[in-house]
Design an enzyme around this catalytic site. Structure first.
Site, PDB file in Angstrom:
ATOM      1  N   CYS A  69     -45.470 -80.404  -6.325  1.00  0.00           N
ATOM      2  CA  CYS A  69     -46.243 -79.391  -5.620  1.00  0.00           C
ATOM      3  C   CYS A  69     -46.894 -78.432  -6.611  1.00  0.00           C
ATOM      4  CB  CYS A  69     -45.344 -78.608  -4.666  1.00  0.00           C
ATOM      5  SG  CYS A  69     -46.190 -77.276  -3.796  1.00  0.00           S
TER       6      CYS A  69
ATOM      7  N   ASP B 137     -20.750 -72.178  15.077  1.00  0.00           N
ATOM      8  CA  ASP B 137     -21.914 -72.356  14.203  1.00  0.00           C
ATOM      9  C   ASP B 137     -22.610 -71.013  14.006  1.00  0.00           C
ATOM     10  OD1 ASP B 137     -24.008 -73.357  12.728  1.00  0.00           O
ATOM     11  OD2 ASP B 137     -24.951 -74.435  14.367  1.00  0.00           O
TER      12      ASP B 137
ATOM     13  N   CYS C 183     -24.076 -72.394   7.617  1.00  0.00           N
ATOM     14  CA  CYS C 183     -25.280 -72.450   6.791  1.00  0.00           C
ATOM     15  C   CYS C 183     -25.134 -71.576   5.561  1.00  0.00           C
ATOM     16  CB  CYS C 183     -26.504 -72.022   7.604  1.00  0.00           C
ATOM     17  SG  CYS C 183     -26.395 -70.318   8.218  1.00  0.00           S
TER      18      CYS C 183
END
Length: 544
Positions: free
Chosen positions: A129, A466, A493
């Site tokens: 990129c 979660d 996460c």
């Protein structure tokens, strides 16, 4: 949609000790950086020692450094040559020897800015990129993917040992720590990207020194790392899908045309019309072909100004929805106070684990659909569902119900809780679309539960939790320890707060007379977002 009564939630504010400083010979560098960012609530009984001989560099000082590993948020964990004092450096990679300037100190570590590379890092590759060196999204794109996942696995292991207080011998002897699951698709995996409009293009110093002009025209792209008001213009993002990139390119080609009278929003003066461009990609339920939603976020509702852009993007067969979120506030959020459908449908579809999900502009949905299939399969395996339809599942932080609904057909009932009202609405809709009648979704704040929480559902056989990045509130942890469900599947996460919560659930908190009652059976890291520092973990706990 069920609502938890207001009296069930009184505001509780519990302040727990910050993570103590650990010896620099072990994990002080990483744990202290985490303490400032995420671990405001950590175990009070950890050792508290300082190394009196540590060398503290001064702000502005230039140092020769060696990057040893990647730490929190993908920053390089480095040590000063000959002293061992730990510093953190953005975009430093393992094995790299470089010159850095100290920018600030935080506790017993410092942060530096890289000035010059002396010896290249190990496992370095050419980033495909063109924006990789300047964009904050793909910090490790110039590190081989094998090295990326190795670093993530090491980071999870170190956190579980030093924050979660599980010994390395324990993790290895019982096979608790599993090898990280890599992502088969490393580019074009994101089904959602959000770009911002700005009055000026931002360019890094090195490009300005080369003679590039950074203020010649409006910008549409991503925020420069660390800045809320500077936009790096992006014509193509290698993380989002091909159809979404076609739409982005088309909008970039025309939105600056003076005849359209479109002005980008200025976050300082609070003037301007176009705030954000959000692109979401799903799949048609029958054909499996891509469906793209284009969401223009504006400061006011003026559909006549957006008409040229709407007509442009509507010419793409993949674009089935164009919406306008109107956000009149001065904040930088893309969620509007009102939403208007300008073309096609108000939502797009996606298929996950054999179920169909309708995704609106502001719905939460797993950003990497391909890897979400892998993640949810691991969650189902960890849950150990018998499949005879006898078990009750408590789904905490359920979002739009994706995890609970994928389990519902194998259990007696799923009870899901989530604070965001729109997410609960979407969860109920998703249950209806898939003809799932044994799922109940309740709106309420899990950070504010009291002793009445739990009266509206039977004792669960399995708890799925979660949480978002801050992890679970101590009130919820106490509830789970009193509930004593046979199994908890903790999906995280943020491995830092995950390790902290695992410590509480397994080892308790002596200072508050809280005893742990769970045994950690497995930790499975999953790479959901290649080239970024983010790590997902699926952890299984069983009642002792």
């Amino acid at each position: 949609m069920a609502i938890i009564p207001n009296q069930c939630f009184r505001h509780l504010r519990i302040t727990l000790p910050r993570i103590p400083k650990l010896p620099s010979s072990s994990f002080s560098s990483l744990s202290c950086s985490l303490a400032q960012e995420d671990l405001e609530h950590t175990h009070p009984d950890s050792p508290n020692t300082n190394n009196p001989t540590s060398y503290f560099p001064k702000r502005g000082q230039t140092l020769e450094l060696v990057c040893e590993s990647l730490a929190f948020k993908g920053k390089g964990l480095c040590k000063v040559t000959d002293t061992g004092f730990v510093v953190m450096c953005d975009r430093a990679l393992p094995g790299e020897r470089f010159i850095g300037r100290v920018t600030r100190k935080k506790g017993n570590y410092a942060e530096v800015t890289k000035l010059k590379t002396i010896t290249p890092p190990r496992d370095v590759v050419d980033a495909p990129c063109e924006y990789a060196l300047y964009c904050g999204g793909c910090k490790t794109q110039n590190l081989s993917y094998e090295a990326q996942i190795r670093a993530k696995e090491e980071q999870v292991r170190d956190l579980v040992i030093h924050v979660g207080r599980f010994s390395q011998k324990e993790l290895e002897l019982h096979g608790i720590m599993k090898p990280i699951v890599p992502c088969d698709i490393q580019f074009h995996y994101r089904n959602k990207m959000e770009f911002s409009f700005g009055p000026n293009k931002w360019l890094p110093k090195e490009l300005l020194l080369e003679g590039h002009n950074g203020s010649e025209s409006y910008a549409l792209g991503l925020h420069a790392p660390g800045f809320f008001d500077k936009i790096l213009n992006v014509d193509k993002c290698l993380l989002q899908t091909g159809p979404a990139n076609k739409v982005l390119e088309a909008i970039q080609d025309c939105w600056r045309d003076p005849q359209f009278c479109l002005s980008p929003y200025n976050v300082r003066s609070h003037l301007g019309f176009l705030k954000h461009l959000m692109l979401r990609t799903g799949r048609h339920v029958s054909t499996g072909l891509p469906e793209v939603m284009v969401n223009f976020v504006t400061s006011s509702y003026k559909p006549e100004l957006l008409k040229p852009l709407v007509d442009k993007v509507a010419s793409f067969p993949e674009v089935v929805s164009v919406v306008n979120n109107v956000n009149t506030s001065v904040g930088n959020t893309s969620v509007g106070e009102e939403e208007h459908t300008l073309y096609g449908k108000s939502s797009i579809a996606e298929i996950l684990r054999g179920l169909t999900f309708q995704i609106s502009a502001n719905s939460f949905f797993q950003t990497n659909t391909h890897q979400a299939e892998v993640l949810y399969k691991l969650i189902e395996e960890c849950a150990g569902i018998r499949g005879d339809g006898s078990e009750v599942v408590l789904d905490l932080f359920c979002g739009t119900g994706t995890i609970g609904l994928t389990l519902a057909r194998s259990v007696r009932h799923v009870y899901g809780y989530e604070v965001v009202p729109q997410a609960i609405t979407d969860a109920c809709l998703n249950a209806k679309i898939n003809d799932i009648q044994n799922a109940t979704f309740v709106q309420g704040d899990l950070n504010k539960i009291d002793e009445n929480f739990g009266n509206n559902f039977p004792k669960p056989d399995i708890v799925i939790s979660d949480p978002n990045r801050p992890g679970m509130h101590m009130k919820l942890i106490k509830f789970l320890l009193n509930l004593k469900a046979p199994r908890i599947v903790y999906v995280s996460c943020n491995p830092a707060t995950c390790a902290r919560d695992l410590d509480y659930l397994c080892h308790g908190v002596t200072e508050q007379n809280i005893e742990g009652c769970y045994k950690l059976k497995s930790i499975q890291p999953v790479d959901m977002f290649p080239h970024t520092p983010h790590i997902e973990c699926v952890c299984l706990l069983e009642l002792c």
